[in-house]
Motif scaffolding. Structure first.
Motif, PDB file in Angstrom:
ATOM      1  N   ASP A 307       0.896  -0.948  -0.126  1.00 45.15           N
ATOM      2  CA  ASP A 307       0.089   0.148  -0.107  1.00 45.15           C
ATOM      3  C   ASP A 307       0.644   1.262  -0.136  1.00 45.15           C
ATOM      4  O   ASP A 307       0.555   2.388  -0.425  1.00 45.15           O
ATOM      5  CB  ASP A 307      -0.823  -0.094   1.509  1.00 45.15           C
ATOM      6  N   TYR A 308       2.073   1.398   0.612  1.00 44.65           N
ATOM      7  CA  TYR A 308       2.865   2.650   1.009  1.00 44.65           C
ATOM      8  C   TYR A 308       4.240   2.855  -0.402  1.00 44.65           C
ATOM      9  O   TYR A 308       4.317   3.922  -0.808  1.00 44.65           O
ATOM     10  CB  TYR A 308       3.572   2.038   2.121  1.00 44.65           C
ATOM     11  N   TYR A 309       4.046   1.681  -1.087  1.00 39.68           N
ATOM     12  CA  TYR A 309       5.085   1.351  -2.575  1.00 39.68           C
ATOM     13  C   TYR A 309       5.158   1.804  -3.793  1.00 39.68           C
ATOM     14  O   TYR A 309       5.294   1.528  -4.216  1.00 39.68           O
ATOM     15  CB  TYR A 309       5.998   1.055  -1.694  1.00 39.68           C
ATOM     16  N   ALA A 457       5.360   0.331   9.482  1.00 39.63           N
ATOM     17  CA  ALA A 457       4.132   2.078   8.896  1.00 39.63           C
ATOM     18  C   ALA A 457       5.854   2.533   8.421  1.00 39.63           C
ATOM     19  O   ALA A 457       6.893   2.508   8.906  1.00 39.63           O
ATOM     20  CB  ALA A 457       3.508   2.537   9.951  1.00 39.63           C
ATOM     21  N   THR A 458       5.872   3.414   7.546  1.00 34.10           N
ATOM     22  CA  THR A 458       7.128   4.405   6.758  1.00 34.10           C
ATOM     23  C   THR A 458       7.587   4.749   7.489  1.00 34.10           C
ATOM     24  O   THR A 458       9.015   5.243   7.628  1.00 34.10           O
ATOM     25  CB  THR A 458       6.913   4.508   5.466  1.00 34.10           C
ATOM     26  N   SER A 509       2.326  -3.178  11.492  1.00 34.88           N
ATOM     27  CA  SER A 509       2.167  -1.520  11.108  1.00 34.88           C
ATOM     28  C   SER A 509       1.462  -0.710  11.597  1.00 34.88           C
ATOM     29  O   SER A 509       1.231   0.369  11.924  1.00 34.88           O
ATOM     30  CB  SER A 509       1.057  -1.875   9.640  1.00 34.88           C
TER      31      SER A 509
END
Lengths: 533, 175
Positions: A307-309, A457-458, A509
């Motif tokens: 989802d983040y990347y 989480a980032t 996360s």
């Protein structure tokens, strides 16, 4: 000459030798020549005046940063009688294990080559080159058929190799005795214990403010965050690598992170660097490598599904394909226990003048490799800068996560550190998990190999990587892994299978990676590292 | 001052055991290595160099002849010199080690000296840093050495991974 004095001379001589070939040397020379025009430079005190000029103009600081960078990356010169392989890895049995592992990887790649009848490398026809150049910024839209390709190895294959490492001089025997380690790693490497970790990570103590926790609602932001940002800006103005590294131990403000990391890694974007990246891009356009397909497959399987990347997919190709062509990466094999794979030009087998490395940078990517790059895309948007940062991170840190060595930041030491911490401070949990066939390392290994990328989480991941840079060590990965188990200890004590244990630890996360007020105390009451929710 | 290696004969290790009992289970922690110097002229020993293999502590004893009338005496030059800070872990286990003359305080009249020499005065250090002119001469030596090596090397083009534009490969080779 006393031994210490000659050691220092040797270190200085080696650093000077290394820097002599660098851009910085050429620039300093040019600056020195140009400074002769200046009125304050007098012939009778030439040397002193030029030195003073360098100090005032900031060039001395650049030189200091370069020296600091060399000291951080390259190991200290070893005994003059020590051969090059000793510098790569001092323990013979580890070198042998790494060699065997590499052979397996090569065989796997060769068989993929023969089975699929695809060459290791080929020159692209002109039409194909044009096409690729046109789609360079959107390679993600390609949907090549990658079904026949398989990753060369996955972290769990690598773990099996590490589990089977044995020191031939260490009597452990096959039967369980008080000398057998309870965990999976059976080699007696030296790892830090809690007092040593406390001292090493002293800035992570409760009395020192931390970003990520002290800027939350409980503590007024004025007290810590504003002051911290102010100091960070000052560090950036000073352009001092060593100061930046010290500063970032307490975490970096988001706005300053990109510049701070570049300063610590001693990356500056000169025209030469951009040109170099463009040259690598040309190499990608001209030659197609089998390794490219492995990279495509990896990106599609990992980063694109995250989802983040997933938004950075195109950047990932632009970085990783160029990375494979970068021969400057070969120099890190001087201190990496691994060695670059070798091949010969077709028809010239065995002729040394036709020997080449494959891929050109000597690094064969494995499943999850692209996750080393993905988080960096949040910080850097200019491809050549993103590329340089990733390359430096790889040759300083990430390579240790997938090669067999005795280095304190090597993956073997990290595994042993993790297992030792858990056994020492959560013996009941460790014993329980072991009894149900869920050796903790089987779950945490994949986190450590990827430096937690794709698991945290980032924003938390970047705070973690701040500490990797700040302490110039990967040991924090093992400490965090142990802390995660501690955080979920209550649930883990109730599971009865490996699958259930995996499920409890599947989603990290929501974790915050910052020491702070202890809700869960992992270690002894006066210790410093906790995980909060 | 050039240095040469002295021919020596290193005998096999002998385990030290208590009493006459020889069992296969008891493993002594102390092994002795005899080193003899077959018929050489007296020399001044500067350095002993070796590669360690899991020895934790090292003791060196020397048999000294002071004169022809008194019997030879064993003198301890180095006692329990630590090679492995934690003997149960790998630190120092396979390192290359050099022991220098100045590390042994009692090495005053070893067998190989025909006459005593005055102790070397160490050069005073400038705030802990080495003497710049000495460093600079050392750096010169290193550069000269590198130039020699570079001259004898076949030139490799920096940055290029192909051979004359060709990167058409066989399979990977295992060496």
């Amino acid at each position: 000459m006393l031994q210490e004095e000659s050691d220092l001379s040797l270190i200085i001589a080696q650093i000077v030798q290394k820097l002599k070939g660098s851009n910085l040397y050429a620039q300093l020379e040019r600056q020195a020549w140009a400074s002769l025009q200046r009125p304050e430079i007098k012939l009778e005190s030439l040397k002193e005046d030029i030195k003073e000029f360098f100090k005032i103009s900031g060039w001395e600081k650049k030189l200091q940063n370069a020296v600091y960078s060399e000291l951080s990356v390259f190991p200290l010169p070893s005994h003059p009688a020590a051969p090059p392989e000793h510098l790569k890895e001092p323990l013979v049995y580890m070198r042998k294990a790494q060699g065997s592992w590499e052979k397996r990887i090569l065989k796997s790649l060769n068989s993929m080559c023969t089975e699929l009848s695809i060459p290791l490398a080929r020159k692209r026809p002109v039409g194909e080159q044009k096409e690729l150049l046109n789609k360079w910024n959107e390679m993600g839209t390609d949907e090549p058929d990658l079904s026949l390709f398989r990753p060369v190895y996955a972290p769990k294959d690598f773990l099996e190799v590490l589990i089977n490492l044995r020191n031939p001089n260490y009597e452990s025997g096959d039967s369980l005795s008080f000398r057998t380690h309870l965990g999976l790693i059976q080699v007696p490497l030296k790892v830090k214990d809690i007092p040593e970790l406390k001292e090493f990570f002293v800035e992570l103590g409760l009395t020192t403010g931390q970003l990520g926790i002290d800027d939350s609602t409980q503590v007024p932001p004025e007290l810590f965050e504003n002051e911290h940002v102010r100091i960070g800006q000052k560090v950036l103005t000073q352009q001092d690598s060593a100061a930046a590294q010290q500063y970032i131990r307490q975490g970096s403000p988001t706005a300053l992170r990109a510049e701070l990391w570049a300063l610590i890694l001693n990356i500056s974007s000169h025209p030469e660097d951009i040109l170099y990246y463009e040259q690598l891009k040309t190499n990608v356009i001209q030659h197609d490598l089998l390794v490219d397909s492995l990279i495509y497959k990896d990106v599609k399987l990992t980063a694109s599904n995250d989802d983040y990347y997933f938004v950075f997919e195109d950047y990932l190709y632009q970085v990783l394909l160029c990375f494979s062509r970068d021969t400057s990466v070969l120099s890190h094999f001087a201190y990496n226990s691994a060695s670059p794979p070798k091949s010969y030009i077709r028809g010239k087998l065995g002729l040394e003048e036709y020997a080449v490395f494959y891929p050109p940078n000597g690094v064969i990517p494995f499943h999850g490799f692209s996750m080393y790059v993905a988080p960096l895309c949040f910080l850097y948007h200019e491809p050549s800068k993103l590329y340089q940062i990733f390359r430096e991170m790889y040759v300083r840190f990430f390579f240790r996560l997938h090669s067999i060595s005795s280095h304190p930041s090597g993956i073997v030491s990290l595994c042993l550190l993790f297992e030792t911490l858990l056994q020492t401070y959560l013996p009941q949990l460790f014993y329980h998990l072991r009894e149900i066939g869920a050796q903790p390392l089987r779950i945490s290994f994949k986190w450590m190999v990827r430096a937690f990328s794709g698991y945290l989480a980032t924003d938390q991941l970047l705070l973690l990587w701040d500490r990797i840079l700040g302490y110039n060590s990967l040991e924090i990965l093992a400490v965090l892994a142990a802390a995660v188990f501690a955080f979920r200890a209550v649930n883990l004590m109730e599971v009865t299978s490996l699958a259930a244990a995996e499920a409890v630890l599947a989603d990290l996360s929501t974790l915050k990676v910052s020491p702070g007020e202890g809700q869960i105390q992992l270690f002894a009451p006066d210790s410093v590292l906790v995980i909060t929710f | 001052m050039s240095r040469v290696s002295v021919p020596c004969h290193v005998k096999g290790t002998v385990a030290l055991q208590v009493g006459d009992v020889r069992t296969s289970q008891g493993r002594p922690g102390v092994l002795v290595i005899d080193v003899t110097f077959p018929s050489v002229a007296p020399f001044e020993l500067q350095e002993i160099m070796f590669k360690n293999y899991y020895t934790a502590f090292l003791t060196i004893r020397v048999r000294q002849h002071t004169s022809t009338h008194t019997p030879a005496k064993w003198v301890t030059c180095l006692r329990d010199y630590c090679l492995m800070p934690d003997p149960h872990s790998e630190e120092g286990a396979q390192e290359y080690v050099s022991l220098f003359k100045h590390q042994s305080p009692s090495m005053t009249f070893p067998k190989w000296l025909s006459h005593p020499v005055p102790c070397e005065q160490p050069t005073p250090l400038l705030e802990g840093l080495p003497d710049p002119s000495r460093v600079s001469s050392e750096v010169q030596q290193m550069w000269a050495l590198t130039e020699m090596i570079r001259a004898s090397h076949t030139s490799t083009r920096i940055g290029r991974f192909d051979v004359d534009g060709c990167y058409d490969l066989n399979l990977l080779s295992y060496t």
